[in-house]
Write an enzyme that holds these catalytic residues in place. Structure first.
Site, PDB file in Angstrom:
ATOM      1  N   CYS A   1      -7.106  -1.033   3.255  1.00 52.96           N
ATOM      2  CA  CYS A   1      -8.222  -0.074   3.327  1.00 52.96           C
ATOM      3  C   CYS A   1      -8.708   0.370   1.945  1.00 52.96           C
ATOM      4  O   CYS A   1      -9.616   1.188   1.850  1.00 52.96           O
ATOM      5  CB  CYS A   1      -7.832   1.134   4.168  1.00 52.96           C
ATOM      6  SG  CYS A   1      -6.678   2.249   3.345  1.00 52.96           S
TER       7      CYS A   1
ATOM      8  N   CYS B   1       9.635   0.791  -3.882  1.00 58.12           N
ATOM      9  CA  CYS B   1       9.777  -0.669  -3.913  1.00 58.12           C
ATOM     10  C   CYS B   1       8.726  -1.233  -2.958  1.00 58.12           C
ATOM     11  O   CYS B   1       8.840  -1.119  -1.741  1.00 58.12           O
ATOM     12  CB  CYS B   1      11.198  -0.998  -3.452  1.00 58.12           C
ATOM     13  SG  CYS B   1      11.582  -2.743  -3.468  1.00 58.12           S
TER      14      CYS B   1
ATOM     15  N   CYS C   1      -4.484  -0.009  -1.644  1.00 54.73           N
ATOM     16  CA  CYS C   1      -4.019  -0.576  -0.386  1.00 54.73           C
ATOM     17  C   CYS C   1      -4.840  -1.834  -0.088  1.00 54.73           C
ATOM     18  O   CYS C   1      -6.071  -1.788  -0.119  1.00 54.73           O
ATOM     19  CB  CYS C   1      -4.208   0.446   0.729  1.00 54.73           C
ATOM     20  SG  CYS C   1      -3.816  -0.206   2.362  1.00 54.73           S
TER      21      CYS C   1
ATOM     22  N   CYS D   1       0.777   3.370   3.846  1.00 54.58           N
ATOM     23  CA  CYS D   1      -0.509   3.916   3.415  1.00 54.58           C
ATOM     24  C   CYS D   1      -0.849   5.077   4.349  1.00 54.58           C
ATOM     25  O   CYS D   1      -0.804   4.924   5.571  1.00 54.58           O
ATOM     26  CB  CYS D   1      -1.579   2.838   3.489  1.00 54.58           C
ATOM     27  SG  CYS D   1      -3.252   3.481   3.260  1.00 54.58           S
TER      28      CYS D   1
ATOM     29  N   CYS E   1      -4.312   4.067   6.541  1.00 54.15           N
ATOM     30  CA  CYS E   1      -4.411   3.028   7.570  1.00 54.15           C
ATOM     31  C   CYS E   1      -3.048   2.632   8.149  1.00 54.15           C
ATOM     32  O   CYS E   1      -2.968   1.731   8.972  1.00 54.15           O
ATOM     33  CB  CYS E   1      -5.114   1.791   7.023  1.00 54.15           C
ATOM     34  SG  CYS E   1      -4.093   0.820   5.909  1.00 54.15           S
TER      35      CYS E   1
HETATM   36 ZN   LIG Z   1      -4.434   1.534   3.689  1.00 50.93          ZN
END
Ligand SMILES: [Zn+2]
Length: 141
Positions: free
Chosen positions: A52, A121, A49, A98, A101
């Site tokens: 984070c 995607c 990510c 995610c 976060c």
């Molecule tokens: Zn994240």
């Protein structure tokens, strides 16, 4: 010790991210197809990510979808991501975020290849590629 990733103020993300990263991950944007850094990337490793750094997808599960966005058949672990029903733009889609976060990553569609039949995607700018560790590749030294 544990960061409260979901309650960071907007100013925190504006400072940490590029304007395009901020627009996509924090404002549910979509990058233009075929423009993303990882659209046609094949290097082994893990995709984190961008907000984070939670590991989200594995390069080995990336496939060529021809859509212009990085596409994966499965997340790294089932709890790395959160799936949310998205009824914006007159469509019902499943948004992928995610799990740590709440960054907007992209969408999942039921038209992927076997065995999962799923196509995650994902916007390139929502990801950061982490190459496989050097230690694993160069054990000879
Ligand atoms: Zn994240």
């Amino acid at each position: 010790m544990t960061q409260d990733w979901k309650n960071k103020p907007e100013s925190y993300w504006r400072e940490k991210l590029t304007p395009e990263q901020f627009r996509v991950t924090r404002q549910h944007g979509t990058e233009r197809p075929f423009t993303g850094e990882y659209c046609e990337a094949h290097a082994p490793g893990t995709y984190l990510c961008v907000c984070c750094e939670l590991p989200l997808f594995e390069a080995g599960r990336k496939f060529e979808s021809g859509t212009g966005w990085p596409s994966f058949t499965v997340p790294l672990t089932p709890d790395a991501i959160t799936e949310v029903v998205d009824r914006s733009h007159g469509m019902t889609r499943t948004e992928v975020r995610c799990s740590r976060c709440d960054a907007h990553l992209g969408h999942v569609f039921p038209d992927g290849p076997p065995p999962t039949g799923l196509r995650y995607c994902i916007n390139s700018v929502a990801l950061r590629h982490q190459p496989s560790s050097v230690g694993e590749q160069e054990k000879s030294s």
